[in-house]
Write a protein that holds these residues in place. Structure first.
Motif, mmCIF file in Angstrom:
data_model
loop_
_atom_site.group_PDB
_atom_site.id
_atom_site.type_symbol
_atom_site.label_atom_id
_atom_site.label_comp_id
_atom_site.label_asym_id
_atom_site.label_seq_id
_atom_site.Cartn_x
_atom_site.Cartn_y
_atom_site.Cartn_z
ATOM 1 N N ALA A 371 0.835 -1.197 0.000
ATOM 2 C CA ALA A 371 0.000 0.000 0.000
ATOM 3 C C ALA A 371 0.873 1.251 0.000
ATOM 4 O O ALA A 371 0.564 2.245 -0.662
ATOM 5 C CB ALA A 371 -0.923 0.002 1.207
ATOM 6 N N LEU A 375 0.785 4.213 -2.924
ATOM 7 C CA LEU A 375 0.600 5.653 -2.689
ATOM 8 C C LEU A 375 1.781 6.453 -3.221
ATOM 9 O O LEU A 375 1.610 7.493 -3.862
ATOM 10 C CB LEU A 375 0.423 5.920 -1.189
ATOM 11 N N VAL A 380 2.689 10.553 -3.840
ATOM 12 C CA VAL A 380 2.534 10.958 -2.444
ATOM 13 C C VAL A 380 3.845 10.666 -1.702
ATOM 14 O O VAL A 380 4.267 9.514 -1.645
ATOM 15 C CB VAL A 380 1.375 10.183 -1.774
ATOM 16 N N GLU A 382 6.669 9.806 1.052
ATOM 17 C CA GLU A 382 6.570 8.745 2.046
ATOM 18 C C GLU A 382 5.918 9.166 3.369
ATOM 19 O O GLU A 382 5.010 8.473 3.848
ATOM 20 C CB GLU A 382 7.944 8.124 2.305
ATOM 21 N N LYS A 384 3.787 11.457 4.068
ATOM 22 C CA LYS A 384 2.352 11.687 3.847
ATOM 23 C C LYS A 384 1.637 10.357 3.582
ATOM 24 O O LYS A 384 0.500 10.151 4.029
ATOM 25 C CB LYS A 384 2.202 12.639 2.650
ATOM 26 N N LEU A 388 -1.476 8.702 5.601
ATOM 27 C CA LEU A 388 -2.718 8.194 5.007
ATOM 28 C C LEU A 388 -2.987 6.764 5.463
ATOM 29 O O LEU A 388 -4.123 6.387 5.763
ATOM 30 C CB LEU A 388 -2.651 8.243 3.479
ATOM 31 N N LEU A 389 -1.924 5.963 5.533
ATOM 32 C CA LEU A 389 -2.106 4.575 5.970
ATOM 33 C C LEU A 389 -2.423 4.507 7.462
ATOM 34 O O LEU A 389 -3.105 3.596 7.917
ATOM 35 C CB LEU A 389 -0.873 3.740 5.625
ATOM 36 N N LEU A 391 -4.281 6.809 8.972
ATOM 37 C CA LEU A 391 -5.719 7.104 8.992
ATOM 38 C C LEU A 391 -6.518 5.891 8.542
ATOM 39 O O LEU A 391 -7.575 5.585 9.091
ATOM 40 C CB LEU A 391 -6.031 8.299 8.082
ATOM 41 N N SER A 392 -5.985 5.207 7.552
ATOM 42 C CA SER A 392 -6.649 4.013 7.046
ATOM 43 C C SER A 392 -6.777 2.967 8.151
ATOM 44 O O SER A 392 -7.824 2.343 8.340
ATOM 45 C CB SER A 392 -5.848 3.460 5.865
ATOM 46 N N ALA A 395 -9.332 3.998 10.815
ATOM 47 C CA ALA A 395 -10.697 4.251 10.327
ATOM 48 C C ALA A 395 -11.762 3.371 10.981
ATOM 49 O O ALA A 395 -12.851 3.837 11.283
ATOM 50 C CB ALA A 395 -10.745 4.098 8.807
#
Ligand SMILES: Nc1ncnc2c1ncn2[C@@H]1O[C@H](COP(=O)(O)OP(=O)(O)OP(=O)(O)O)[C@@H](O)[C@H]1O
Ligand SMILES: [Mg+2]
Lengths: 421, 251
Positions: A371, A375, A380, A382, A384, A388-389, A391-392, A395
């Motif tokens: 993943a 990204l 994107v 690293e 950032k 994102l991962l 937040l993933s 979630a």
């Protein structure tokens, strides 16, 4: 009486506690018996199984260097409709509490001055019920010594959330005790943000009547703070209880949640997400008792740890004999961003009924390289992409929040925190 | 546009050679296709070009518009104009497709020192491009690739390509898992991006995709090498006869 309590609390807090406990009859009784129970139980020790993964020292030592803190300059729930109540240095900032429809809000300190108050049926009672099978003496001490708190009596649908925002400056040792009573058919949402003190001991007792519904959201983001919290809740039939805690960058937090499902067809959720960095120790300790038929309970915890941060999860589901058709779900997962961080988990099931479905799982893992590459291949960078991962990963826990606006607010707050670090 | 010279690649973890001297010269504006048996190294080539970890380049070079891309981080290669449509797009739960797309577009712009796209402008553009690919609003809102069908994932790759407007597009089996109509949509999406400058490297097993996206050159890859290059007729030959003859010819 309380003066002889263990060396838990600073002299100032002790003094405040004395002032209050010398007042109304119900409070005097509740505090005296809590004090006696705390004395008898003694302070938690490092050798206690129940404190296996978290050293109680920082919560019980008298002379802990409490560092005043600055809150990150990021605001949360700025756009939400809400009733605001402010605590300043562990005291209510204003004498007058807001008056809202379907709900009465009072202060603990005022109620303590009266000889009779509805809260006498709950204050210290749910905490006492939660002393079995393990002793939670710091919660008993809280009952004995709390200096302030809100008593929230929801009698119908309370349309917007009640938000307690706390600010503390200096080395404040806070002992806060809230009580929430949700009547049949009533519903209320309580939000806690900020920190009551540099070190806080917070108890919330919640009684949810049949068909009532209670939502709780808590943000713990004091940079150097130490926080010990207990929620004791009793949930009636066809009722709902949901609590979500976001913990970011506190030094030491232990959140205990002790729930008892006493009425049929109810559902409870305890969820949490934490972002831990370096000198960070975070402990979620949950005990859910199913003592009724056809109830659902969910525990969903996600911890993202880096630079030597430590996450702890101790979660138990107890299904009593006769609590048939119980649906218990428990998941605790950590995302370890480096090899210095660790996650310690102790999931437990104890089941005495035969027609139940309980599942639990606990995992620890590193960032998903596939993943991450996906990204990055889209441009994107690293750090950032890791955000994102992160937040993933979190979630699912945020998904347990029922109100989409509040969930969205928390998500954007998290995004801001990640961007700032 | 993209010059690949004698590219030799092995796995980092074990001593296994996968690419054994790949030479490719892709001129600006052209469409090149690569065909080849399973396991011949086609995906590996696309991964190594886009910077995936786990591979070691032991010899050779790859330059995009004269810049040595093998020295760059994956995000820098993307910002330099390289794009890979994955054979197996990755699912990212909890991150909305739209958030992902916008983060990607603006990250690249930032890396190139260009101004970011405003939320409003982005929304307008993404809606229009999604519509062309028959990607509905719901798919834009859902978490990246989560619960997408095989074909939806591939269309989502093309949407990303359309949004990022790369100079050099590598499509790794974008046709696999697509129904006939979706294949046409994807081909239209690709053809819409053909502007005389943008270059494509299309990896496929089937002639069918090449009916829609007409290649200028077709390469056959086997055992980590390009064993034959030719015009579109080479793809037809593979379609009709398989690889056996070609492999013998060059053995
Ligand atoms: N990370 C890896 N670990 C182990 N083996 C690998 C790895 N990556 C590639 N390989 C091997 O290298 C060879 C080439 O694989 P690659 O995926 O590039 O083939 P391909 O030409 O794309 O095949 P297909 O047509 O099936 O997609 C295969 O034998 C594969 O098993
Ligand atoms: Mg492949």
């Amino acid at each position: 009486m309380v003066a002889s309590s263990p060396k838990l609390i600073s002299d100032r807090a002790l003094h405040d506690a004395e002032l209050i406990s010398n007042s109304g009859a119900w409070a005097k009784n509740a505090r005296q018996s809590a004090s006696a129970r705390a004395q008898e139980q003694g302070l938690p020790q490092r050798r206690d199984e129940y404190w296996k993964y978290t050293r109680p020292d920082l919560f019980v030592q008298k002379n802990v260097a409490l560092i005043p803190q600055a809150r990150p300059e990021i605001s949360i729930f700025a756009d939400q409709m809400k009733t605001e109540i402010e605590f300043k240095n562990a005291k209510l900032a204003a004498d007058d509490l807001p008056e809202i429809d379907n709900c009465k809000i009072e202060s603990l300190s005022n109620a303590c001055a009266l000889d009779l108050h509805w809260v006498q049926d709950i204050y210290g009672k749910l905490e006492l019920a939660g002393q079995n099978p393990v002793k939670r003496s710091l919660a008993a001490l809280n009952t004995a010594m709390a200096t302030e708190g809100l008593l929230v009596h929801a009698k119908g649908q309370v349309s917007s959330p009640i938000r307690i925002h706390s600010v503390s400056i200096g080395s404040i040792d806070a002992v806060i005790h809230h009580v929430v009573k949700v009547e049949a058919g009533a519903s209320v949402t309580l939000i806690e943000t900020g920190q009551y003190g540099a070190r806080s001991n917070v108890v919330i007792e919640v009684e949810v009547a049949d068909t009532g519904s209670f939502h709780h959201i808590r943000i713990q983001d004091g940079q150097e703070s130490h926080m010990l919290t207990h929620i004791f809740a009793s949930i009636g039939a066809d009722a709902k209880f949901k609590s979500f805690t976001l913990t970011a960058d506190c030094k030491m937090t232990r959140n205990e949640c002790i729930l008892e499902l006493v009425g049929d067809n109810s559902s409870v959720t305890v969820a949490g997400a934490c972002l831990g960095d370096s000198n960070f120790h975070h402990d979620d300790t949950v005990f859910i008792t199913h003592d009724a038929v056809n109830c659902e309970s969910r525990q969903v915890f996600k911890k993202v740890l880096r630079n030597g941060a430590v996450g702890v999860f101790q979660g138990k589901i107890l299904v009593k004999a006769g609590a048939q058709k119980t649906d218990g779900y428990q998941i605790s997962q950590s995302l370890l961003l480096d090899e210095d961080s660790q996650f310690l988990a102790k999931p437990e099931l104890e089941i005495y009924a035969d027609d139940v479905a309980c599942s639990h799982g606990s995992t620890s893992g590193a960032i998903d390289e596939e993943a991450l590459f996906y990204l990055r291949s889209r441009g994107v960078p690293e750090p950032k992409a890791v955000d994102l991962l992160t937040l993933s990963f979190i979630a699912q826990a945020i998904g347990e929040i029922e109100d989409p606006d509040l969930a969205q607010a928390i998500l954007s707050y998290l995004t801001d925190i990640l961007e700032a670090r | 546009m993209l010059e690949i010279k004698n590219l030799c690649v092995q796995l980092e973890e074990e001593d296994k050679k996968i690419l054994r001297g790949v030479n490719l010269s892709l001129e600006a504006g052209k469409v090149h296709a690569i065909m080849g048996p399973n396991g011949s190294g086609k995906s590996t080539l696309s991964y190594v070009l886009s910077g995936k970890g786990g591979y070691e380049v032991t010899e050779g070079s790859a330059h995009l518009e004269g810049n040595d891309i093998l020295e760059m981080e994956p995000e820098e290669r993307a910002a330099a104009g390289l794009f890979l449509a994955f054979q197996y797009p990755v699912e990212i739960p909890g991150v909305g497709n739209m958030t992902f797309l916008r983060t990607a577009v603006n990250s690249q712009r930032k890396l190139r020192g260009e101004p970011e796209m405003s939320a409003g402008e982005f929304l307008k553009v993404v809606r229009a491009k999604a519509k062309d690919l028959k990607i509905d609003a719901d798919m834009l809102k859902r978490p990246v690739n989560v619960g997408f069908s095989g074909g939806e994932k591939k269309r989502n790759e093309i949407l990303q390509m359309a949004m990022l407007e790369p100079k050099m597009c590598i499509l790794d089996e974008t046709d696999s898992g697509l129904d006939v109509d979706a294949m046409k949509l994807v081909a239209q999406g690709v053809n819409a991006l053909r502007d005389g400058k943008r270059t494509f490297l299309v990896i496929t097993h089937y002639q069918r995709l090449l009916d829609h996206i007409k290649p200028d050159v077709v390469h056959i890859m086997a055992a980590g090498r390009i064993i034959k290059s030719g015009g579109p007729e080479l793809a037809l030959e593979v379609e009709n006869n398989g690889y056996a003859d070609l492999l013998e010819e060059t053995a």
